[in-house]
Design an enzyme around this catalytic site. Structure first.
Site, short mmCIF file in Angstrom:
data_model
loop_
_atom_site.label_atom_id
_atom_site.label_comp_id
_atom_site.label_asym_id
_atom_site.label_seq_id
_atom_site.Cartn_x
_atom_site.Cartn_y
_atom_site.Cartn_z
N VAL A 179 34.86 29.02 -7.86
CA VAL A 179 34.06 29.72 -8.86
C VAL A 179 33.17 28.73 -9.61
O VAL A 179 31.99 28.98 -9.84
CB VAL A 179 34.94 30.51 -9.84
CG1 VAL A 179 34.07 31.23 -10.87
CG2 VAL A 179 35.80 31.52 -9.10
N ASP A 180 33.74 27.59 -9.99
CA ASP A 180 32.94 26.55 -10.64
C ASP A 180 31.79 26.10 -9.73
O ASP A 180 30.65 25.95 -10.16
CB ASP A 180 33.81 25.33 -10.96
CG ASP A 180 34.59 25.50 -12.25
OD1 ASP A 180 34.16 26.26 -13.12
OD2 ASP A 180 35.66 24.85 -12.37
N ILE A 181 32.12 25.87 -8.47
CA ILE A 181 31.11 25.37 -7.53
C ILE A 181 30.00 26.40 -7.33
O ILE A 181 28.80 26.08 -7.38
CB ILE A 181 31.78 25.00 -6.19
CG1 ILE A 181 32.65 23.76 -6.38
CG2 ILE A 181 30.74 24.75 -5.11
CD1 ILE A 181 33.58 23.47 -5.21
#
Length: 393
Positions: A179-181
């Site tokens: 999700v961060d990426i």
């Protein structure tokens, strides 16, 4: 710095992963990224270890592998945003920057006089990108968020993991902070779009990126499966929800991934495993039928693949044009001849260890090639350099 964004300067107020992933992409593309960090502490991820980088004497440094994975190409400037002096420094830097990237909780930078509304007074054509867990508005806007919880809340863990009732069944997170990426990727696309729009109109932009929005957006085919059918997708282990046969299969001495993508590939696969009759069996002749009759089909495939070793099957399948592959460990990935040929791992000079390995950008541009000359910075390494360059000493 070289590259297609060598004319762009980014003031990066973000930390941890989503924002830094975006700014690392921009740095790889040639942008001058000035990373603002808290004095004496720095980005939270500097302490997210072990492992930590070894110095020239073999002792552990304070540079975590996590931090090193996402901060290549940047200059670190130590500034205390909570002080009036620090706030004045940031506003002075903004005058000569094109983009501000931040991932503070909603309202935090406004209290410091560093919101978009504050900064656009100084720099009217500024592109300002805010990354938060839930966006700038809505009932959860004030809540904190981390990748793991958004994978859960956003539905990803409901379709990731072995089937309920099977050994090891139950929800699983993805093995990297996906999700961060992906939030960093969407932020980068938005920033580049805003810069292109500014070039045409002269207008700046405010970008609101929410991790939950991103997670919902990249549910992709699983979201549409649900919206069209009315049924909630469930965990299926390694089985593809729409295309078959695609799964992990046991061979005589190991496991392979089979990724048959169409009916033509299925016919070739049936020839390879010496079961040509499967391709004309009405239960399996089309993908839709294979999905409906998957349990029966998989029994036949499992039985066939147990007759030979993994390497032989992979060679036969590759020769026939049937997508398949081994399940590599990460060290095995870096030993793959194709990965080595593409030079995805490079070593950059580093003041602590001499050199530091980096998994570099996969972007290949013929006319504006990317360079990887600047390693992840030490905390505050470039403070004097940048302040002198901006006449702020």
């Amino acid at each position: 710095m070289n590259g297609p964004l060598s004319h762009i300067r980014i003031l990066d107020l973000s930390r941890i992963m989503a924002g830094p992933w975006s700014s690392q992409i921009l740095a790889d593309l040639g942008a001058d990224v000035i990373k603002i960090e808290r004095p004496d502490v720095g980005d939270d991820t500097r302490s997210w270890g072990p492992p930590f980088l070894k110095d020239r004497n073999g002792s552990e440094s304070k540079e975590s592998a996590y931090f090193l994975s996402v901060n290549r190409g940047k200059r670190s400037v130590a500034v205390d945003l909570s002080t009036s002096e620090g706030q004045e420094t940031i506003l002075a830097l903004v005058l000569q920057c094109d983009v501000v990237l931040e991932n503070f909780k909603v309202g935090t930078l406004a209290r410091y006089g560093l919101s978009y509304e504050d900064m656009k007074v100084v720099k009217p054509d500024l592109v300002y990108c805010s990354i938060t867990g839930f966006g700038q508005d809505g009932p959860k806007a004030d809540n904190s968020a981390y990748d793991f919880m958004i994978q859960a809340m956003g539905g990803l863990m409901s379709v990731t993991g072995e089937c309920d009732g099977e050994p090891g069944g139950g929800p699983q997170k993805v093995g990297v902070p996906i999700v961060d990426i992906m939030t960093g990727m969407y932020a980068t696309v938005a920033i580049l779009a805003a810069l292109a729009h500014r070039k045409e109109t002269g207008k700046g932009e405010y970008i609101d990126i929410a991790m939950l929005d991103v997670q919902v957006a990249f549910l992709a085919n699983q979201a549409m499966n649900c919206l069209i059918s009315g049924n909630a997708p469930v965990r299926g282990g390694n089985k593809h929800p729409n295309i078959q046969p695609q799964d992990v299969f046991k061979c005589r001495d190991g496991y392979i991934v089979l990724a048959v993508g169409n009916d033509g590939q299925f016919r070739k696969f049936c020839d390879v495993i010496d079961r040509p009759y499967l391709a004309t069996d009405e239960r399996f002749s089309t993908n839709a039928q294979r999905v409906h009759n998957l349990a029966v089909l998989n029994e036949v495939i499992h039985e066939a693949l147990l007759d030979d070793d993994m390497a032989n099957w992979l060679a036969l399948l590759a020769a026939a044009g049937v997508p398949s592959g081994p399940i590599n460990t990460i060290p095995m990935v870096f030993e793959d001849p194709q990965v080595q040929h593409r030079q995805l791992v490079r070593r950059l000079a580093h003041p602590v260890s001499g050199t530091v390995p980096q998994v570099v950008s996969p972007i290949r541009l013929r006319n504006a090639p990317l360079n990887f000359d600047r390693p992840p910075p030490m905390l505050g390494q470039h403070t004097e350099e940048v302040l002198r360059e901006f006449d702020l000493e």
